[in-house]
Design a protein around this motif. Structure first.
Motif: not given
Length: 227
Positions: A196-197, A194, A191-192
């Motif tokens: 995003q996964t 920001d 998971t970034t």
């Protein structure tokens, strides 16, 4: 015969107690206290913020090993410190190689000790580290061949952070990404920062997942990295 057996048992008990006292004097600790403890802290330096993550392993032979990592520019730096330690109740004493003893605290599942996070650090930072069991943690690397060679580095910290770098060989802008991850049954989910996964696979010494390899391309490519 009974007197001989009784005497033998008493002698054996005495030997066991003597051995226990001897090993205790060496500073060896119980299996409940050994293991890898993970932590980290953020500080200012080099014109910005530096995010240190580290692990400290208390080994059964009374030695310890601290591994610390941080990203600066397009490079993942590491620092390793070794030494010995002793535990007396809740008191943890570590003795870094070539330095004086340092006092800390050990409790159920955590330790608090003064940590030196890098060779450049002028002073130690008192930090609390938590006992972890994370077999996928480590540094993974890959060299990607193409029109431009790209050196990719993935660092998975023991506490569940990840840091990824892709550095091209032509001095173009590097890729840097960080976030968190979880790993279970061979699957690893990233998971970034920001939100995003994306999902990959974790082998014994490899990680395969879609990462950015070029800022120019701007798209994720499945790559395999090894430690």
């Amino acid at each position: 015969m009974r007197h001989w057996q009784r005497g033998s048992k008493l002698a054996l008990l005495g030997m066991v107690l003597a051995a226990a006292v001897f090993f205790a004097s060496l500073g060896l600790v119980s299996a409940a206290e050994t293991g890898v403890y993970a932590g980290g802290h953020t500080t200012t330096g080099m014109g910005g913020m530096i995010n240190y993550t580290y692990s400290l392993e208390l080994k059964a032979d009374g030695s310890y090993e601290l591994k610390s990592y941080f990203v600066l520019g397009d490079t993942l730096y590491d620092f390793v410190e070794t030494g010995t330690y002793q535990v007396a109740g809740s008191q943890l004493t570590i003795v870094p190689e070539g330095e004086e003893a340092l006092e800390g605290v050990i409790s159920d599942g955590s330790i608090t000790v003064p940590v030196k996070p890098s060779q450049m650090a002028r002073e130690r930072t008192e930090s609390t580290l938590v006992l972890t069991d994370n077999p996928v943690a480590g540094v993974y690397r890959a060299t990607l061949q193409g029109p431009v060679t790209v050196e990719s580095t993935l660092y998975l910290s023991h506490r569940g952070d990840y840091f990824y770098l892709a550095v091209p060989g032509n001095d173009a802008e590097h890729v840097y990404e960080e976030g968190s991850y979880t790993a279970q049954a061979g699957e690893i989910v990233f998971t970034t920062r920001d939100g995003q996964t994306f999902t990959g696979k974790a082998g014994e010494n490899t990680v395969s997942a879609p990462f950015l390899v070029s800022k120019v391309m701007g798209m994720r490519v499945e790559i395999e990295l090894a430690r």
